[in-house]
Design a protein around this motif. Structure first.
Motif, PDB file in Angstrom:
ATOM      1  N   ASP A  31       8.089  -3.318  -5.819  1.00 38.81           N
ATOM      2  CA  ASP A  31       6.793  -2.952  -5.223  1.00 38.81           C
ATOM      3  C   ASP A  31       5.941  -4.193  -4.974  1.00 38.81           C
ATOM      4  O   ASP A  31       5.309  -4.321  -3.922  1.00 38.81           O
ATOM      5  CB  ASP A  31       6.056  -1.960  -6.126  1.00 38.81           C
ATOM      6  CG  ASP A  31       6.674  -0.564  -6.079  1.00 38.81           C
ATOM      7  OD1 ASP A  31       7.535  -0.320  -5.206  1.00 38.81           O
ATOM      8  OD2 ASP A  31       6.302   0.272  -6.921  1.00 38.81           O
ATOM      9  N   GLU A  46       1.642   0.552   0.439  1.00 35.48           N
ATOM     10  CA  GLU A  46       1.404   1.360  -0.764  1.00 35.48           C
ATOM     11  C   GLU A  46       2.731   1.966  -1.198  1.00 35.48           C
ATOM     12  O   GLU A  46       3.568   2.307  -0.362  1.00 35.48           O
ATOM     13  CB  GLU A  46       0.371   2.460  -0.476  1.00 35.48           C
ATOM     14  CG  GLU A  46       0.778   3.394   0.666  1.00 35.48           C
ATOM     15  CD  GLU A  46      -0.246   4.484   0.933  1.00 35.48           C
ATOM     16  OE1 GLU A  46      -1.417   4.152   1.167  1.00 35.48           O
ATOM     17  OE2 GLU A  46       0.153   5.676   0.912  1.00 35.48           O
ATOM     18  N   CYS A  47       2.937   2.058  -2.515  1.00 33.22           N
ATOM     19  CA  CYS A  47       4.235   2.504  -3.032  1.00 33.22           C
ATOM     20  C   CYS A  47       4.056   3.718  -3.942  1.00 33.22           C
ATOM     21  O   CYS A  47       3.076   3.805  -4.692  1.00 33.22           O
ATOM     22  CB  CYS A  47       4.904   1.387  -3.822  1.00 33.22           C
ATOM     23  SG  CYS A  47       5.135  -0.124  -2.858  1.00 33.22           S
ATOM     24  N   PHE A  48       5.029   4.638  -3.873  1.00 33.49           N
ATOM     25  CA  PHE A  48       4.971   5.861  -4.674  1.00 33.49           C
ATOM     26  C   PHE A  48       6.375   6.222  -5.121  1.00 33.49           C
ATOM     27  O   PHE A  48       7.314   6.183  -4.319  1.00 33.49           O
ATOM     28  CB  PHE A  48       4.390   6.989  -3.816  1.00 33.49           C
ATOM     29  CG  PHE A  48       4.364   8.335  -4.495  1.00 33.49           C
ATOM     30  CD1 PHE A  48       3.377   8.647  -5.424  1.00 33.49           C
ATOM     31  CD2 PHE A  48       5.320   9.306  -4.203  1.00 33.49           C
ATOM     32  CE1 PHE A  48       3.343   9.890  -6.053  1.00 33.49           C
ATOM     33  CE2 PHE A  48       5.306  10.551  -4.819  1.00 33.49           C
ATOM     34  CZ  PHE A  48       4.310  10.845  -5.741  1.00 33.49           C
ATOM     35  N   GLN A  49       6.520   6.562  -6.396  1.00 37.43           N
ATOM     36  CA  GLN A  49       7.820   7.017  -6.908  1.00 37.43           C
ATOM     37  C   GLN A  49       7.646   8.371  -7.570  1.00 37.43           C
ATOM     38  O   GLN A  49       6.662   8.613  -8.276  1.00 37.43           O
ATOM     39  CB  GLN A  49       8.378   6.018  -7.940  1.00 37.43           C
ATOM     40  CG  GLN A  49       9.813   6.294  -8.398  1.00 37.43           C
ATOM     41  CD  GLN A  49       9.930   7.287  -9.540  1.00 37.43           C
ATOM     42  OE1 GLN A  49       9.005   7.429 -10.352  1.00 37.43           O
ATOM     43  NE2 GLN A  49      11.043   8.004  -9.610  1.00 37.43           N
ATOM     44  N   SER A  50       8.607   9.261  -7.342  1.00 33.69           N
ATOM     45  CA  SER A  50       8.622  10.509  -8.105  1.00 33.69           C
ATOM     46  C   SER A  50      10.053  10.957  -8.334  1.00 33.69           C
ATOM     47  O   SER A  50      10.933  10.721  -7.499  1.00 33.69           O
ATOM     48  CB  SER A  50       7.848  11.613  -7.386  1.00 33.69           C
ATOM     49  OG  SER A  50       7.912  12.800  -8.173  1.00 33.69           O
ATOM     50  N   HIS A  59       3.572  14.117  -1.068  1.00 32.16           N
ATOM     51  CA  HIS A  59       3.083  12.761  -0.786  1.00 32.16           C
ATOM     52  C   HIS A  59       3.226  12.422   0.697  1.00 32.16           C
ATOM     53  O   HIS A  59       2.315  11.850   1.293  1.00 32.16           O
ATOM     54  CB  HIS A  59       3.832  11.740  -1.657  1.00 32.16           C
ATOM     55  CG  HIS A  59       3.191  10.403  -1.640  1.00 32.16           C
ATOM     56  ND1 HIS A  59       2.044  10.107  -2.348  1.00 32.16           N
ATOM     57  CD2 HIS A  59       3.503   9.273  -0.959  1.00 32.16           C
ATOM     58  CE1 HIS A  59       1.694   8.853  -2.115  1.00 32.16           C
ATOM     59  NE2 HIS A  59       2.566   8.318  -1.273  1.00 32.16           N
ATOM     60  N   ARG A  63      -0.120  11.537   2.835  1.00 32.42           N
ATOM     61  CA  ARG A  63      -0.359  10.160   3.290  1.00 32.42           C
ATOM     62  C   ARG A  63      -0.092   9.956   4.778  1.00 32.42           C
ATOM     63  O   ARG A  63      -0.521   8.937   5.346  1.00 32.42           O
ATOM     64  CB  ARG A  63       0.517   9.181   2.476  1.00 32.42           C
ATOM     65  CG  ARG A  63       0.211   9.147   0.999  1.00 32.42           C
ATOM     66  CD  ARG A  63      -1.260   8.942   0.691  1.00 32.42           C
ATOM     67  NE  ARG A  63      -1.748   7.658   1.199  1.00 32.42           N
ATOM     68  CZ  ARG A  63      -3.010   7.417   1.547  1.00 32.42           C
ATOM     69  NH1 ARG A  63      -3.917   8.344   1.440  1.00 32.42           N
ATOM     70  NH2 ARG A  63      -3.359   6.226   2.017  1.00 32.42           N
TER      71      ARG A  63
END
Ligand code: DQA
Length: 146
Positions: A31, A46-50, A59, A63
């Motif tokens: 990231d 922008e970074c997102f983990q799930s 998400h 976004r």
């Protein structure tokens, strides 16, 4: 310009997860490298983990209005998720599919991607660099089509 990076299940374990397959770079390091590469190109990243399919779908929906495109490593959901493919198609934002490993050199079930048909392209097999290569490819595409 703003880009969202999406990481799917088990990628939070990078660094210790099967390092012979996925390398030793942690997700936080990936990231940070993406944010730095974006900054060099004047792009906010922008970074997102799930680990949860629905959270990834939420998400994307949340976004999409704020970003110009996505870099997506859906991990195992690549091979199973109609819902995530539909979400990405539904928001009509360009995306690049990335994988750390070369999924085509692995088990057969990894050869099918529900996301590939809607993607600008796929970058697979370059370890953590797959993400930065994917980010660059997406930004070049966005600049060309602006
Ligand atoms: C992966 C490849 C997928 O097949 C696997 O399920 C992952 C990671 C990769 O980055 O190489 O979790 O997307």
């Amino acid at each position: 310009m703003r880009v969202a990076v999406l990481h799917g299940p088990n990628l939070n374990l990078l660094g210790t997860r099967e390092p012979e397959v996925y390398g030793r770079t942690t997700l936080a390091e990936i990231d940070a490298a993406l944010v730095a590469a974006g900054a060099e190109m004047g792009v906010d990243v922008e970074c997102f983990q799930s680990n949860h399919e629905g959270a990834l779908v939420d998400h994307v929906q949340k976004r999409a209005g704020e970003v110009d495109g996505f870099v997506v490593n859906a991990a195992a959901y690549t091979h199973t998720s109609v819902a995530l493919a539909d979400a990405l198609a539904g928001v009509a934002r360009p995306y690049v599919e990335v994988h750390l490993s070369n999924v085509f050199a692995r088990e057969r079930f990894r050869h099918r991607s529900y996301l590939a048909a809607g993607a600008l392209g796929i970058i697979s097999g370059f370890g953590a660099a797959s993400y930065t290569l994917g980010l660059r490819a997406l930004i070049e595409h966005l600049r060309r089509s602006a």
